[in-house]
Design a protein around this motif. Structure first.
Motif, PDB file in Angstrom:
ATOM      1  N   VAL A  85      -5.138  -2.592  -7.359  1.00 59.37           N
ATOM      2  CA  VAL A  85      -5.575  -3.040  -6.345  1.00 59.37           C
ATOM      3  C   VAL A  85      -4.933  -3.987  -5.865  1.00 59.37           C
ATOM      4  O   VAL A  85      -5.063  -5.652  -6.897  1.00 59.37           O
ATOM      5  CB  VAL A  85      -6.807  -3.290  -6.059  1.00 59.37           C
ATOM      6  CG1 VAL A  85      -7.205  -3.115  -4.444  1.00 59.37           C
ATOM      7  CG2 VAL A  85      -7.170  -2.003  -6.463  1.00 59.37           C
ATOM      8  N   PRO A  86      -3.504  -4.229  -4.988  1.00 59.24           N
ATOM      9  CA  PRO A  86      -2.679  -5.615  -4.388  1.00 59.24           C
ATOM     10  C   PRO A  86      -3.777  -6.594  -3.741  1.00 59.24           C
ATOM     11  O   PRO A  86      -5.064  -6.103  -3.143  1.00 59.24           O
ATOM     12  CB  PRO A  86      -2.386  -4.689  -2.939  1.00 59.24           C
ATOM     13  CG  PRO A  86      -2.176  -3.855  -3.042  1.00 59.24           C
ATOM     14  CD  PRO A  86      -3.319  -2.609  -3.679  1.00 59.24           C
ATOM     15  N   LYS A  87      -3.656  -7.367  -4.132  1.00 56.58           N
ATOM     16  CA  LYS A  87      -4.670  -8.851  -3.207  1.00 56.58           C
ATOM     17  C   LYS A  87      -5.316  -8.888  -1.834  1.00 56.58           C
ATOM     18  O   LYS A  87      -3.976  -8.321  -1.009  1.00 56.58           O
ATOM     19  CB  LYS A  87      -3.801 -10.234  -3.505  1.00 56.58           C
ATOM     20  CG  LYS A  87      -4.626 -11.336  -3.251  1.00 56.58           C
ATOM     21  CD  LYS A  87      -3.880 -12.436  -3.803  1.00 56.58           C
ATOM     22  CE  LYS A  87      -4.406 -14.100  -3.543  1.00 56.58           C
ATOM     23  NZ  LYS A  87      -4.417 -14.313  -2.309  1.00 56.58           N
ATOM     24  N   GLY A  88      -6.332  -8.516  -1.635  1.00 52.12           N
ATOM     25  CA  GLY A  88      -6.257  -8.673  -0.217  1.00 52.12           C
ATOM     26  C   GLY A  88      -7.053  -7.266   0.343  1.00 52.12           C
ATOM     27  O   GLY A  88      -7.607  -7.335   1.305  1.00 52.12           O
ATOM     28  N   VAL A  89      -6.655  -6.145  -0.369  1.00 54.62           N
ATOM     29  CA  VAL A  89      -7.243  -4.966   0.076  1.00 54.62           C
ATOM     30  C   VAL A  89      -8.725  -5.285   0.128  1.00 54.62           C
ATOM     31  O   VAL A  89      -9.373  -5.494  -0.942  1.00 54.62           O
ATOM     32  CB  VAL A  89      -6.223  -3.962  -0.543  1.00 54.62           C
ATOM     33  CG1 VAL A  89      -7.395  -2.398  -0.974  1.00 54.62           C
ATOM     34  CG2 VAL A  89      -5.143  -3.853  -0.480  1.00 54.62           C
ATOM     35  N   TRP A  90      -9.191  -4.668   0.833  1.00 52.20           N
ATOM     36  CA  TRP A  90     -10.470  -4.332   1.488  1.00 52.20           C
ATOM     37  C   TRP A  90     -11.274  -3.066   0.296  1.00 52.20           C
ATOM     38  O   TRP A  90     -10.387  -1.747   0.649  1.00 52.20           O
ATOM     39  CB  TRP A  90     -11.061  -4.317   2.359  1.00 52.20           C
ATOM     40  CG  TRP A  90     -12.730  -3.865   2.824  1.00 52.20           C
ATOM     41  CD1 TRP A  90     -13.298  -3.960   1.709  1.00 52.20           C
ATOM     42  CD2 TRP A  90     -13.311  -3.376   3.787  1.00 52.20           C
ATOM     43  NE1 TRP A  90     -14.634  -3.505   2.502  1.00 52.20           N
ATOM     44  CE2 TRP A  90     -14.431  -2.912   3.557  1.00 52.20           C
ATOM     45  CE3 TRP A  90     -12.276  -2.510   5.185  1.00 52.20           C
ATOM     46  CZ2 TRP A  90     -14.585  -2.215   4.371  1.00 52.20           C
ATOM     47  CZ3 TRP A  90     -13.070  -1.951   5.680  1.00 52.20           C
ATOM     48  CH2 TRP A  90     -14.726  -1.722   6.167  1.00 52.20           C
ATOM     49  N   LEU A  91     -11.934  -2.405  -0.444  1.00 52.34           N
ATOM     50  CA  LEU A  91     -12.258  -1.587  -0.379  1.00 52.34           C
ATOM     51  C   LEU A  91     -13.397  -1.109  -1.298  1.00 52.34           C
ATOM     52  O   LEU A  91     -14.535  -1.470  -2.042  1.00 52.34           O
ATOM     53  CB  LEU A  91     -11.595  -1.614  -2.411  1.00 52.34           C
ATOM     54  CG  LEU A  91     -11.804  -0.115  -3.370  1.00 52.34           C
ATOM     55  CD1 LEU A  91     -11.246   0.793  -2.666  1.00 52.34           C
ATOM     56  CD2 LEU A  91     -10.820  -0.776  -4.974  1.00 52.34           C
TER      57      LEU A  91
END
Ligand code: CA
Ligand code: CA
Ligand code: CA
Ligand code: CA
Ligand code: CA
Ligand code: CA
Ligand code: CA
Ligand code: CA
Ligand code: CA
Ligand code: CA
Ligand code: CA
Ligand code: CA
Ligand code: CA
Ligand code: CA
Ligand code: CA
Ligand code: CA
Lengths: 154, 154, 154, 154, 154, 154, 154, 154, 154, 154
Positions: free
Chosen positions: F136-142
């Motif tokens: 998961v790329p940094k800063g992505v909201w999941l």
């Protein structure tokens, strides 16, 4: 309690094949072991699927069937196979739901029977179908099916 | 507490007309009355609707927008009008959701912002879109949006 | 356990009058009876109401306040009176929520504090405000507030 | 089961345009394939939207329609288009909800029909409207709509 | 549909001030646009607040009002102002709930009306009050209010 | 916003036939209209069905697929047809769930993708399968998928 | 509204001691301020506790009491003290629940009264007790208590 | 599996009397039968009650205790008696909750322990207390307690 | 997809007898068909029952088992028989839960495994046990089990 | 209140052994301490288990029993032992549920009794059984059992 009412069944226990047409599916019945009293049996089938007769795309429904047996009970494995026989056959929602009830009525001749068909939405507006046959004998207890309404999102 | 930060707004209180294009809708902002601390503001818009660009049929979504303001707050009535401007315009789900966030980012330049777009199902398989911009400052508290997943029927 | 930490309070037990201004409301504190360990105290106030400074119409919110005490605890009856003092005073949502937290921080000087303000919708799009102050000491357990999102109808 | 009752429809399958006025929208019907028994059909439309005739701002509602068909069924795609025709027209809550029912009654002449209109709040106090037409035939099974009440926040 | 039934109202749209006494608050009515049929209107007011006449402390309630109009509808903005007029007045729970219903009955002379007052707990044991006036005409559909009981914690 | 990214698709809008094998089903993709930012797309498919390879009896699952697109988006109608292609094919639960993810990864080469397969119980003990691919790329909201666990009855 | 019906009470407002025996606890009543109409009052007491007469171990119950007053209302603080008097006294579940109702009937002579006692499980099988006294006058509205059944775990 | 770790207990199985003071209540322990691995034990006590030290009125709480045992387990019947010993003793909410944890820590010397005290509301604003002791060993799985927040009514 | 990994199993499909001792129950495994990636498998067993070793009375639990397979998968029918083997054997809650995990670890040597044992209450205070073994590989997705806490009544 | 109605029981308090056959299990009764009024007693047994007579595999059910006593009450510990006696005996769902009711009717001769048997699914379609005996006396209050329907997954 009662004798083994399941001893003459053909499909229970042996290898079974999903029938490819509801009309040819065999609905088996067993003797009602408590035929001197009135009670309700409920089947919940959250896995019903058929095809749309217009587009051949899959349709899905959550079905709940309630009945008050007279002399016969539905054998549950044959019910499962009967419902599974709709898998690759076309059926309109209103027609299909009522037809399932009528086939069961033909086979086991219950004192009373009802079906609730809770169809998954197509186009944003799901259809539910509620059908009841016969008269509920006095004193019988019949709980609501209580399936949640469709609520979209949020 | 702070002075009246709303005194220069144009749309609040007066008569308003739903703008007919998101691009021309005016998103107003007000000074952040607590700009020396970091906090999160959440807007929940369960009434979003746009049109499908392929078929012109209505689409619906439940939107939740969270942001950490820097110098500006979104004025909520103008946000409502901006979202209302999608009512008769075409928008794809993924594109539309992210675009709403980007327009807000342009207007108020927040420290951080995210949007959850929870679209009503079409064809049985709904799409949700989750987009976040920027970095959450250390120590900020950010609760989950907690919107229920789609569950079909039963 | 500890001595009676409440013995010097002025408002607890006697007759009390709802203060008519948050600024003049007295927030009382008591000695933290377990000051040698870190723990979290949560107040849930589902009955908060203030007035809109633009229209003087009532606003409502469900507030949840969490804090880690240092030397002082908030006395809960004085907290109730302080929150009640907003009843006939104007307050914007973002500003009001953060201000309540800051007043508490001033009075009891906690190690950490946060507030969630879950405002009732006006115009269809409710606002939630989430503010946290300070740093959570290592090893402290801090459950989510878990207040349900707004979902409109259906 | 029954023949294809949908073969003469005009709107099903082809390209369709959202009608711009409920009065001119075409509500199509099909022959009831199970017309010798009484059953209930439920449509759930969580995506209804119209405009406020006083302010031209959007209104939203979750609608649930139940009916017992006589000779005709409502064709569901035309129902969707009919409801969609309210998108840019003004309608008061009580009047609109009852009018939708009456239009349906005119078109398909059911044995019985009811509508529940669960409107999104404006000003903090949502309105629900419940209207029923006709008499439920003896023995018909009619589940509650079971739509959750409005609860504000918290 | 019907003409604009709201054209003679005094409070709708203009600036309004919260009345300071329920007795002097004006409850406006409008002509019932569907007066030739019987239907139910439900108002849900989760934001009711008054003062305890013994202690002057705030009380809160979630109110749900159902009625079957005869010639008149309650105008919803005036209802909101009427309920808001209790904000700084004393009222006992049982008395207050029934009185609100009776005032409404006086003003709009409905065929039937009921109120459910679901009061927030004081002292651990909340009070609910349920009052109905008149007789429900035959064939009217009247869903349960379905407000959850109080459950304490856990 | 972006150009119409759907203009070259083969299956959208035209007549479609459910493919009879997942391997031969065509998964179409469209250009990511917001390819310069990272965001998550969630598909929820509550209607998945396949056959048990040991017994040829139907199996059912609720599937949730999350991904972060790189240059391509999954076209949702082709996804529906791909999932529908399992309808008459055998598949073990663990294998099937992971395979669906891997096919999607092959087709659209996402930055990250995960699948949750929540299978209906057979024999009383349902199986869930959770598989994630990539970082998961940094800063992505999941957000969590939040599908309820199986609870039997009562 | 009505005069202050609470002016002659002994326990309200002053210092109170939990009575040590239900038989000696004083149940106070007040004049029914709306005695010319029939309505229902519900008390919800989620904090009832008594001792098992066989083992002296604590028992717990969630109690809900509904009644239709005639000339008298139960004063709620005295009700709380009466219920609190069971704290250190032995009581069997069925007997205790019905006895509480009968004591209330003796004191306020209501038109109708019922109690639901929802006891916490001992040995895995909880007991609920439902008792009603009198006849519900025509036209009175009486909602279900709606307390959730016990469901074990999972 | 392990030998009978309960064979030396005094209170299990025999007749027991509720101790009348938490300080004198005996908390028994048993050898941890799986002491070579780290795991969490959760006790849920929805039936806790004590007295308010200011007013001697009953207080109630739902308690949840989690711990990671080292060499000793808490014997659950003695825990029940220890908690029952608060029945007629005064205790402030914050102090009481933390004190219960510290007594347990003294007796069984766990690797880690936490308590959540979810108190029933008094005066409309309930207090929750969350306390944790020690450090969670690497790799231990610790689910949230997930107790619902207080929500008033509606 | 993969070859039939189930072809060498002994218990699947044939007649099976519930083993009368967990120690002698056979836990079968199959080759992991997706052994080149890391994923989680969850089994939910809401039907676990054993006997109390002190009193020989039945105990019940809801069990959830999560694992990340290495070379082997648990065969689910043998898992069911293994769990069924506790039916007439004594087991303490903490010991039993951890032991089930350890037996599984022995048989299939997973990369990681955890078990949640949610036991039905005895004496009012249920016990939950949470045990995890191994280290979760980087990038694996592991949802919470999300089993509801025990809440008593009301 | 009444005398100790439990003084002559054989199984309460002493050591007990789970009977190995429902037919030989002893169902004890006690004198109804409130025999001059009609009320309902509900037992909820979420821990029922028996064996399938065809396959000897375990079956599970959540049972709820309601009755209106005449002269006798069921003693709850003996009820628990009676239900536990099904643990290693074969029983079909419909037959078993009705038989439990009939055995209770034989033993305590109630004015009315009903049982709801909510069986865990086998093969995807669970069976519920609802049986009622006798006539409910006028004025008795009988709440719904309210057990949730089976919903599969998602
Ligand atoms: Ca009903
Ligand atoms: Ca919604
Ligand atoms: Ca989280
Ligand atoms: Ca379903
Ligand atoms: Ca968390
Ligand atoms: Ca909705
Ligand atoms: Ca609230
Ligand atoms: Ca009802
Ligand atoms: Ca509780
Ligand atoms: Ca259960
Ligand atoms: Ca369970
Ligand atoms: Ca509320
Ligand atoms: Ca989490
Ligand atoms: Ca409770
Ligand atoms: Ca009912
Ligand atoms: Ca599902």
């Amino acid at each position: 309690m009662s004798d083994n009412i399941y001893q003459n069944l053909e499909q229970l226990g042996g290898a079974t094949v999903l029938p490819d047409d509801p009309k040819t599916a065999i609905l088996e019945s067993v003797q009602n072991p408590q035929a001197d009293v009135d009670y309700v049996v409920r089947f919940t089938a959250p896995e019903f699927t058929s095809l749309c007769p217009m587009t051949a795309q899959p349709d899905f429904a959550h079905l709940v069937i309630d009945y008050i047996p007279d002399q016969l009970l539905v054998e549950s494995k044959s019910l499962k196979l009967f419902l599974g026989a709709f898998r690759n056959h076309g059926a309109f929602h209103e027609d299909c739901t009522v037809s399932i009830a009528r086939r069961l009525i033909d086979e086991i001749n219950p004192k009373w029977l009802r079906i609730g068909g809770y169809w998954y939405p197509r186009g944003g507006i799901p259809i539910d179908v509620f059908y009841a046959f016969g008269e509920v004998p006095k004193g019988v207890w019949l709980p609501e099916q209580g399936v949640a309404g469709y609520r979209g999102r949020g």
